[in-house]
Write an enzyme that holds these catalytic residues in place. Structure first.
Site, PDB file in Angstrom:
ATOM      1  N   HIS A 270       0.847  -1.193   0.000  1.00 20.42           N
ATOM      2  CA  HIS A 270       0.000   0.000   0.000  1.00 20.42           C
ATOM      3  C   HIS A 270       0.880   1.240   0.000  1.00 20.42           C
ATOM      4  O   HIS A 270       1.951   1.257   0.583  1.00 20.42           O
ATOM      5  CB  HIS A 270      -0.914   0.024   1.240  1.00 20.42           C
ATOM      6  N   ASP A 327      -7.938  -5.077  -0.918  1.00 20.28           N
ATOM      7  CA  ASP A 327      -8.365  -5.699  -2.183  1.00 20.28           C
ATOM      8  C   ASP A 327      -8.126  -7.203  -2.210  1.00 20.28           C
ATOM      9  O   ASP A 327      -8.786  -7.919  -2.956  1.00 20.28           O
ATOM     10  CB  ASP A 327      -7.620  -5.044  -3.349  1.00 20.28           C
TER      11      ASP A 327
HETATM   12  C1  SDX Z   1      -5.732   0.619  -3.289  1.00 18.98           C
HETATM   13  O1  SDX Z   1      -4.198   5.137  -2.004  1.00 18.98           O
HETATM   14  C2  SDX Z   1      -5.165   4.430  -1.536  1.00 18.98           C
HETATM   15  O2  SDX Z   1      -5.688   4.663  -0.474  1.00 18.98           O
HETATM   16  C3  SDX Z   1      -5.618   3.308  -2.436  1.00 18.98           C
HETATM   17  C4  SDX Z   1      -6.652   2.371  -1.820  1.00 18.98           C
HETATM   18  C5  SDX Z   1      -7.934   3.091  -1.589  1.00 18.98           C
HETATM   19  O3  SDX Z   1      -8.689   2.638  -0.742  1.00 18.98           O
HETATM   20  O4  SDX Z   1      -8.231   4.044  -2.345  1.00 18.98           O
HETATM   21  O5  SDX Z   1      -6.167   1.874  -0.597  1.00 18.98           O
HETATM   22  C6  SDX Z   1      -6.966   1.201  -2.729  1.00 18.98           C
HETATM   23  O6  SDX Z   1      -5.341   1.045  -4.339  1.00 18.98           O
HETATM   24  C7  SDX Z   1      -5.000  -0.449  -2.516  1.00 18.98           C
HETATM   25  C8  SDX Z   1      -3.694  -0.923  -3.246  1.00 18.98           C
HETATM   26  C9  SDX Z   1      -4.151  -1.902  -4.313  1.00 18.98           C
HETATM   27  N1  SDX Z   1      -3.054  -2.177  -5.261  1.00 18.98           N
HETATM   28  C10 SDX Z   1      -2.487  -3.409  -5.291  1.00 18.98           C
HETATM   29  O7  SDX Z   1      -2.739  -4.317  -4.512  1.00 18.98           O
HETATM   30  C11 SDX Z   1      -1.526  -3.592  -6.442  1.00 18.98           C
HETATM   31  C12 SDX Z   1      -0.264  -4.293  -5.908  1.00 18.98           C
HETATM   32  N2  SDX Z   1       0.384  -3.348  -4.983  1.00 18.98           N
HETATM   33  C13 SDX Z   1       1.324  -2.459  -5.565  1.00 18.98           C
HETATM   34  O8  SDX Z   1       1.377  -2.230  -6.882  1.00 18.98           O
HETATM   35  C14 SDX Z   1       1.907  -1.469  -4.587  1.00 18.98           C
HETATM   36  O9  SDX Z   1       2.027  -2.040  -3.358  1.00 18.98           O
HETATM   37  C15 SDX Z   1       1.199  -0.149  -4.453  1.00 18.98           C
HETATM   38  C16 SDX Z   1       0.963   0.503  -5.789  1.00 18.98           C
HETATM   39  C17 SDX Z   1      -0.100  -0.329  -3.767  1.00 18.98           C
HETATM   40  C18 SDX Z   1       2.127   0.721  -3.629  1.00 18.98           C
HETATM   41  O10 SDX Z   1       3.271   0.816  -4.411  1.00 18.98           O
HETATM   42  P1  SDX Z   1       4.527   1.582  -3.872  1.00 18.98           P
HETATM   43  O11 SDX Z   1       4.132   2.897  -3.298  1.00 18.98           O
HETATM   44  O12 SDX Z   1       5.603   1.558  -4.903  1.00 18.98           O
HETATM   45  O13 SDX Z   1       4.954   0.650  -2.670  1.00 18.98           O
HETATM   46  P2  SDX Z   1       6.159   0.932  -1.818  1.00 18.98           P
HETATM   47  O14 SDX Z   1       6.898   2.137  -2.271  1.00 18.98           O
HETATM   48  O15 SDX Z   1       5.719   0.904  -0.389  1.00 18.98           O
HETATM   49  O16 SDX Z   1       7.056  -0.345  -2.169  1.00 18.98           O
HETATM   50  C19 SDX Z   1       8.066  -0.724  -1.285  1.00 18.98           C
HETATM   51  C20 SDX Z   1       8.801  -1.831  -1.981  1.00 18.98           C
HETATM   52  C21 SDX Z   1       9.236  -1.466  -3.398  1.00 18.98           C
HETATM   53  O17 SDX Z   1      10.436  -2.209  -3.637  1.00 18.98           O
HETATM   54  P3  SDX Z   1      11.852  -1.387  -3.525  1.00 18.98           P
HETATM   55  O18 SDX Z   1      11.780  -0.310  -4.563  1.00 18.98           O
HETATM   56  O19 SDX Z   1      11.912  -0.831  -2.100  1.00 18.98           O
HETATM   57  O20 SDX Z   1      12.894  -2.459  -3.793  1.00 18.98           O
HETATM   58  O21 SDX Z   1       7.964  -2.985  -2.132  1.00 18.98           O
HETATM   59  C22 SDX Z   1       7.821  -3.314  -3.490  1.00 18.98           C
HETATM   60  C23 SDX Z   1       8.186  -2.052  -4.290  1.00 18.98           C
HETATM   61  O22 SDX Z   1       8.695  -2.441  -5.558  1.00 18.98           O
HETATM   62  N3  SDX Z   1       6.422  -3.652  -3.681  1.00 18.98           N
HETATM   63  C24 SDX Z   1       5.997  -4.860  -4.058  1.00 18.98           C
HETATM   64  C25 SDX Z   1       4.595  -4.777  -4.041  1.00 18.98           C
HETATM   65  N4  SDX Z   1       4.229  -3.534  -3.654  1.00 18.98           N
HETATM   66  C26 SDX Z   1       5.354  -2.833  -3.434  1.00 18.98           C
HETATM   67  N5  SDX Z   1       6.679  -5.987  -4.400  1.00 18.98           N
HETATM   68  C27 SDX Z   1       5.886  -7.047  -4.742  1.00 18.98           C
HETATM   69  N6  SDX Z   1       4.536  -7.053  -4.725  1.00 18.98           N
HETATM   70  C28 SDX Z   1       3.856  -5.931  -4.378  1.00 18.98           C
HETATM   71  N7  SDX Z   1       2.520  -5.926  -4.364  1.00 18.98           N
END
Ligand code: SDX
Length: 391
Positions: A270, A327
């Site tokens: 998230h 989700d």
């Molecule tokens: C919603 O904003 C909101 O409030 C949204 C929401 C709402 O109610 O409106 O909560 C609804 O959108 C929930 C999120 C749903 N999306 C997903 O489940 C899609 C999968 N998740 C991701 O794509 C991701 O986690 C995000 C987009 C949600 C957040 O992405 P970020 O901001 O890039 O995450 P982060 O910066 O905290 O990541 C930290 C690390 C990163 O690696 P490094 O660069 O540090 O090496 O974790 C990795 C990211 O690459 N990472 C993941 C991951 N999510 C982040 N690795 C594997 N699987 C994942 N799902």
């Protein structure tokens, strides 16, 4: 130029805004709506009560609740000419494409609530949108499956009405399970609002230009559609189908850790929550409740439960603060109820409409409202001479 919206370079310079609707503490996993915890609301309030509270900044008295519920119930019907809009879509159109189009089209039917400077008209359009979204979402599903549209009924609750419009057919009524209706209502509540997420910010920016409420909500639907945002629950179920069986989970966990692999675990992580998503905690309870109640033994759901267990015990995910988000579990419940994956984001949009329109109404109630204009850091060319090409 109307004097109502003037350009102010300072405003929304960072895309930020003031709001009293929702508070999130991502580090502590706290989510409050108008000061009430999401845990309390999801367990003890129903979605209609949450809608009233988001719009009016207080929980309703029993009279206000009854009056509001009656008002919403009596606005659930859409103009019958809206059915013609569906006829123009291919039968296999994605439901979000149909929802985006028909929500925007609502503005062509309601000319008595388009004066956004009038708080009464703003609330009337807000009530209409909350009331009509379930009807439109169910129409998208019925059009996809080639069944006749089912009209809303005034004797059912908000969640029961939606399930009935989705699943009943002229040949036989749909038997509404109280546990399923309760889970559906809780899914609506858990998706109702979430501060300045991508789609809510989209609605606010559209609203700051003076666009009508239906156009603003259509913009929110479009923004929510992305797989990184509201499309995640559909993407999560598609991922579970790709994994297919419990023994293939390690392969996908390894891919999620591989920086050279764009694969991400859908339904995990998230932007804000770096502890746990409090909605996921409540949703997980509902998920297990529904699976038990419906006596579901779906291999896909077994994969989901095993993936959750492995990921929650993997140090990499703990270090990256990647927990199942709202989700992950909502997708599992919706599949258990029999809702096809391509409908999941429509249901998220249905539930989030009250949050979007509450932010829109709040923004337009704030004195000195100006058009939004997020700033940029220019990284392009400096001035250079143009040489016309020989045509
Ligand atoms: C919603 O904003 C909101 O409030 C949204 C929401 C709402 O109610 O409106 O909560 C609804 O959108 C929930 C999120 C749903 N999306 C997903 O489940 C899609 C999968 N998740 C991701 O794509 C991701 O986690 C995000 C987009 C949600 C957040 O992405 P970020 O901001 O890039 O995450 P982060 O910066 O905290 O990541 C930290 C690390 C990163 O690696 P490094 O660069 O540090 O090496 O974790 C990795 C990211 O690459 N990472 C993941 C991951 N999510 C982040 N690795 C594997 N699987 C994942 N799902």
């Amino acid at each position: 130029s109307s004097g109502y919206f003037t350009f102010d370079p300072g405003f929304m310079a960072t895309g930020s805004c003031e709001s009293s609707i929702t508070f999130i503490d991502g580090a502590k996993g706290v989510l409050l709506h108008r000061g009430y915890s999401i845990e309390d609301l999801a367990r003890d309030a129903d979605y209609i009560e949450v809608c009233y509270m988001l719009l009016h900044n207080k929980t309703p008295t029993s009279e206000e609740y009854a009056d509001f519920k009656n008002t919403i119930t009596r606005h659930t019907l859409v103009h019958d000419q809206l059915t013609n809009f569906f006829r123009g879509f291919r039968r296999d159109a994605h439901p979000m494409a149909m929802l985006c189009g028909t929500v925007g089209a609502l503005s062509s039917f309601y000319h008595d609530d388009l004066d956004i400077s009038d708080p009464e008209q703003r609330l009337r359009s807000a009530y209409r949108l909350v009331a009509k979204m379930p009807t439109l979402v169910a129409m998208c599903y019925k059009y996809n499956v080639g069944q006749p549209f089912v009209y809303p009924r005034n004797d059912l609750s908000y969640a029961e009405n939606f399930l009935n419009m989705m699943f009943s057919v002229p040949a036989e009524d749909y038997e509404i399970s109280p546990a399923v209706a309760r889970a559906m209502d809780r899914i609506f509540t858990l998706h109702a609002d979430h501060e300045q997420n991508a789609s809510t910010s989209t609605v606010r920016l559209a609203g700051s230009s003076g666009a009508n409420p239906y156009a603003c909500i259509a913009a929110g639907v479009a923004s929510l559609w992305g797989p990184a945002h509201g499309g995640a629950n559909e993407a999560c179920l598609n991922m579970l189908e790709e994994i297919g069986s419990v023994d293939r989970i390690p392969e996908f966990i390894a891919r999620a850790k591989d920086k050279n692999d764009p694969f991400r675990l859908m339904g995990f992580g998230h932007r804000v929550y770096k502890n746990h998503d409090p909605r996921a905690t409540v949703m997980r309870e509902s998920c297990h409740e529904v699976l038990e109640e419906m006596n579901i033994d779906d291999p896909l759901l077994n994969v989901a439960m095993e993936l959750e267990k492995i990921a929650l015990n993997d140090p990499y995910f703990a270090e990256k603060k990647l927990f199942p988000n709202v989700d992950f579990y909502s997708g599992i419940i919706l599949k258990a109820i029999g809702i096809p994956t391509n409908m999941f984001t429509c249901i998220f949009a249905l539930a989030r409409t009250v949050g979007w329109i509450s932010h829109w109404h709040e923004m337009l109630s704030q004195p000195g409202q100006k058009i939004g204009r997020p700033r940029q850091l220019y990284t392009g060319e400096t001035l250079r001479k143009y040489t016309p090409i020989k045509k």
